[in-house]
Design an enzyme around this catalytic site. Structure first.
Site, mmCIF file in Angstrom:
data_model
loop_
_atom_site.group_PDB
_atom_site.id
_atom_site.type_symbol
_atom_site.label_atom_id
_atom_site.label_comp_id
_atom_site.label_asym_id
_atom_site.label_seq_id
_atom_site.Cartn_x
_atom_site.Cartn_y
_atom_site.Cartn_z
ATOM 1 N N TYR A 58 -62.193 -60.276 -0.759
ATOM 2 C CA TYR A 58 -61.516 -61.679 -0.695
ATOM 3 C C TYR A 58 -62.054 -62.655 -2.151
ATOM 4 O O TYR A 58 -63.210 -63.158 -1.885
ATOM 5 C CB TYR A 58 -61.791 -62.654 0.587
ATOM 6 C CG TYR A 58 -61.157 -62.317 2.154
ATOM 7 C CD1 TYR A 58 -60.137 -61.531 2.331
ATOM 8 C CD2 TYR A 58 -61.138 -62.445 3.350
ATOM 9 C CE1 TYR A 58 -59.534 -60.655 3.275
ATOM 10 C CE2 TYR A 58 -61.512 -62.052 3.719
ATOM 11 C CZ TYR A 58 -60.247 -61.054 4.825
ATOM 12 O OH TYR A 58 -59.774 -60.541 5.952
ATOM 13 N N LEU A 208 -51.237 -68.161 13.872
ATOM 14 C CA LEU A 208 -50.246 -69.298 12.554
ATOM 15 C C LEU A 208 -49.512 -68.441 11.746
ATOM 16 O O LEU A 208 -48.140 -69.372 11.701
ATOM 17 C CB LEU A 208 -51.295 -70.383 12.574
ATOM 18 C CG LEU A 208 -51.727 -71.117 13.613
ATOM 19 C CD1 LEU A 208 -52.378 -73.097 12.098
ATOM 20 C CD2 LEU A 208 -51.311 -71.845 14.873
ATOM 21 N N ARG A 210 -50.145 -66.897 10.096
ATOM 22 C CA ARG A 210 -50.349 -67.123 8.937
ATOM 23 C C ARG A 210 -49.793 -68.551 7.867
ATOM 24 O O ARG A 210 -48.989 -68.756 6.893
ATOM 25 C CB ARG A 210 -49.988 -66.092 7.875
ATOM 26 C CG ARG A 210 -50.244 -64.768 7.293
ATOM 27 C CD ARG A 210 -50.057 -63.414 6.242
ATOM 28 N NE ARG A 210 -50.068 -62.415 6.862
ATOM 29 C CZ ARG A 210 -51.501 -61.995 6.474
ATOM 30 N NH1 ARG A 210 -51.940 -62.617 5.938
ATOM 31 N NH2 ARG A 210 -52.177 -60.956 7.001
ATOM 32 N N GLY A 211 -49.047 -69.657 8.764
ATOM 33 C CA GLY A 211 -49.112 -70.767 8.676
ATOM 34 C C GLY A 211 -47.217 -71.066 8.952
ATOM 35 O O GLY A 211 -47.280 -72.386 9.289
ATOM 36 N N SER A 214 -47.047 -73.223 12.365
ATOM 37 C CA SER A 214 -48.072 -73.914 12.347
ATOM 38 C C SER A 214 -47.848 -75.326 12.612
ATOM 39 O O SER A 214 -48.073 -76.391 13.221
ATOM 40 C CB SER A 214 -48.731 -74.116 11.190
ATOM 41 O OG SER A 214 -48.230 -74.310 10.010
HETATM 42 N N1 LIG Z 1 -58.185 -57.863 9.250
HETATM 43 C C1 LIG Z 1 -56.713 -58.484 8.445
HETATM 44 O O1 LIG Z 1 -56.155 -56.980 8.565
HETATM 45 C C2 LIG Z 1 -56.667 -59.472 8.424
HETATM 46 C C3 LIG Z 1 -55.441 -60.437 7.597
HETATM 47 C C4 LIG Z 1 -55.338 -61.994 7.653
HETATM 48 C C5 LIG Z 1 -55.938 -62.264 7.940
HETATM 49 N N2 LIG Z 1 -57.513 -62.051 8.529
HETATM 50 C C6 LIG Z 1 -58.483 -62.746 9.464
HETATM 51 O O2 LIG Z 1 -57.977 -63.454 9.969
HETATM 52 C C7 LIG Z 1 -58.720 -65.071 9.804
HETATM 53 C C8 LIG Z 1 -57.225 -65.643 9.618
HETATM 54 O O3 LIG Z 1 -56.126 -65.707 9.392
HETATM 55 P P1 LIG Z 1 -55.268 -66.690 8.583
HETATM 56 O O4 LIG Z 1 -55.485 -67.411 7.360
HETATM 57 O O5 LIG Z 1 -54.073 -65.493 8.526
HETATM 58 O O6 LIG Z 1 -54.061 -67.425 9.855
HETATM 59 P P2 LIG Z 1 -53.702 -68.643 9.989
HETATM 60 O O7 LIG Z 1 -54.674 -69.486 10.950
HETATM 61 O O8 LIG Z 1 -52.648 -68.003 10.832
HETATM 62 O O9 LIG Z 1 -52.740 -68.718 8.965
HETATM 63 C C9 LIG Z 1 -53.621 -69.882 8.275
HETATM 64 C C10 LIG Z 1 -52.748 -70.789 7.908
HETATM 65 O O10 LIG Z 1 -51.989 -71.605 8.068
HETATM 66 C C11 LIG Z 1 -51.996 -72.319 7.734
HETATM 67 N N3 LIG Z 1 -52.214 -74.115 8.670
HETATM 68 C C12 LIG Z 1 -51.863 -74.574 9.448
HETATM 69 N N4 LIG Z 1 -52.233 -75.093 10.271
HETATM 70 C C13 LIG Z 1 -52.810 -75.348 10.439
HETATM 71 C C14 LIG Z 1 -53.881 -75.328 11.487
HETATM 72 N N5 LIG Z 1 -53.427 -76.306 12.334
HETATM 73 N N6 LIG Z 1 -55.185 -74.856 11.767
HETATM 74 C C15 LIG Z 1 -55.961 -73.874 11.134
HETATM 75 N N7 LIG Z 1 -54.688 -73.346 9.303
HETATM 76 C C16 LIG Z 1 -53.422 -74.044 9.692
HETATM 77 C C17 LIG Z 1 -53.420 -72.739 6.751
HETATM 78 O O11 LIG Z 1 -53.391 -73.314 5.528
HETATM 79 P P3 LIG Z 1 -52.799 -74.488 4.747
HETATM 80 O O12 LIG Z 1 -51.920 -75.795 5.543
HETATM 81 O O13 LIG Z 1 -54.025 -75.321 4.081
HETATM 82 O O14 LIG Z 1 -52.883 -73.502 4.021
HETATM 83 C C18 LIG Z 1 -53.414 -71.876 6.606
HETATM 84 O O15 LIG Z 1 -52.240 -71.354 5.500
HETATM 85 C C19 LIG Z 1 -58.636 -65.162 7.919
HETATM 86 O O16 LIG Z 1 -58.789 -66.099 7.342
HETATM 87 C C20 LIG Z 1 -59.482 -63.703 7.587
HETATM 88 O O17 LIG Z 1 -60.483 -63.927 7.688
HETATM 89 C C21 LIG Z 1 -57.718 -60.656 8.572
#
Ligand SMILES: NC(=O)c1ccc[n+]([C@@H]2O[C@H](COP(=O)([O-])OP(=O)(O)OC[C@H]3O[C@@H](n4cnc5c(N)ncnc54)[C@H](OP(=O)(O)O)[C@@H]3O)[C@@H](O)[C@H]2O)c1
Length: 330
Positions: A58, A208, A210-211, A214
């Site tokens: 990352y 979410l 990936r947003g 959300s």
């Molecule tokens: N193992 C894998 O293959 C894999 C793949 C992807 C992720 N991951 C892990 O899982 C974690 C979470 O995944 P993700 O980041 O895709 O998850 P997510 O929580 O579904 O999406 C995050 C996105 O949603 C936005 N968002 C809007 N409202 C939100 C709220 N109330 N709380 C949190 N986020 C909100 C975020 O912030 P903004 O609005 O500020 O942009 C960001 O762009 C990653 O950080 C990573 O550590 C693992």
């Protein structure tokens, strides 16, 4: 503040019921702010979040350096640090496949420990299955690192039920990290039942989507990695955002936000599942932590599933190339 806890599988660590994923603080989700990222991680720890998820790829090490700063002066033992490895990057930021050969794992861990400034990782996991390395060899090498005290638990990511079984036969697996949300329910058919049978927990990412679900996404917000994801484009996007509006009605009737309802739905799917939220700011973090106060009863869950039925998502969760190489999609 106290946050309820969950245990990852029968052999994994106890963590807060909600974990914080750090990926978007370094990569893939557009511009981020290092100071806000560090303050957000610390705010999460102060609020009682104990599970922090990172990956060495990352931001090509950037994410682990952020983690190092956020953990400075903190009680290391009170934090569960989860790190993914195995994805190869180039100096131009490009993506160059997967390498989980035993020697590569030891090399990656050595750099990770140095970057984070710690002498162990709580959960260490290959981010993807390496098609050239039997999972037994990868887990065997990780088991040696457990014995040597450099890692405490072995996790996996985006693998299917067969790989879970083969891996678990070599060494207990604490948790499978995999996408799971109201609009990504593929794990329910065989992967989640296999994890439950084996006593393996689930750290759910993309809760979410990936947003996308959300409640804060708008069609004009694009230009990062998500533009390559089918769900975020054209007619798919329109249909998916219509689902969000149906969810919004239900959430608002319960005094919650869309994001809180989506996270609470994942929390309600079982105590063996720990959602990882990708909050990058204190504001988003506070909103997501609010999901822990939202208890959905059977009628709420039924209403949510009527609004967003199991296969309601339009478009795949990854592009066609990724979908074809994901072990979890076989
Ligand atoms: N193992 C894998 O293959 C894999 C793949 C992807 C992720 N991951 C892990 O899982 C974690 C979470 O995944 P993700 O980041 O895709 O998850 P997510 O929580 O579904 O999406 C995050 C996105 O949603 C936005 N968002 C809007 N409202 C939100 C709220 N109330 N709380 C949190 N986020 C909100 C975020 O912030 P903004 O609005 O500020 O942009 C960001 O762009 C990653 O950080 C990573 O550590 C693992």
């Amino acid at each position: 503040m106290t946050i309820s806890t969950r245990t990852l599988g029968t052999t994994g660590p106890v963590t807060s019921a909600l974990g914080l994923g750090l990926m978007g603080m370094s990569d893939l989700y557009g511009r981020s702010d290092d100071i806000e990222s560090i303050v957000t991680i610390r705010a999460a720890l102060d609020a009682g979040v104990t599970l922090l998820d990172s990956g060495d790829f990352y931001g090509v090490g950037h994410n682990e350096l952020l983690l190092r700063e956020a953990l400075a002066g903190r009680d290391r033992e009170s934090v569960v640090v989860s790190v993914k490895f195995g994805i190869l990057r180039g100096p131009d930021g490009g993506w160059n496949g997967v390498d989980t050969r035993p020697a590569a794992i030891k090399n990656a861990l050595a750099y990770t420990l140095r970057r984070i400034g710690t002498d162990y990782v709580d959960i260490y996991r290959p981010a993807r299955l390496d098609p050239n390395v039997p999972i037994e060899d990868t887990v065997g090498a990780l088991a040696e690192l457990v014995d040597a005290g450099y890692i405490r638990h072995i996790g996996l990511s985006e693998v299917g039920a067969d790989t879970l079984r083969r891996a678990h036969a070599v060494h207990p697996i604490s948790d499978l990290q995999i996408e799971y949300s109201l609009i990504s329910r593929g794990i329910e058919a065989s992967i989640l039942p296999a994890a439950r049978e084996l006593g393996i927990g689930v750290t759910a990412y993309g809760v979410l989507s990936r947003g996308l679900i959300s409640g804060h996404w708008s069609p004009d917000r694009s230009g990062d990695f998500r533009s390559s994801l089918p769900r975020f484009g054209g007619e798919h996007l329109e249909r998916n955002l219509a689902l969000v509006e149906s969810l919004r009605e239900i959430a608002e009737a319960r005094g919650a936000s869309v994001a809180q309802a989506a996270i609470a739905w994942v929390l309600a799917q079982g105590d063996d599942i720990v959602p990882l939220v990708g909050a990058r700011t204190r504001e988003r973090l506070a909103e997501s932590l609010g999901a822990l106060d939202l208890t959905l009863d059977a009628a709420d869950l039924a209403a949510i599933e009527r609004a967003v039925p199991t296969d309601a998502a339009s478009g795949d969760r990854y592009d066609a190339r990724q979908m074809s190489i994901l072990d979890s999609e076989r």
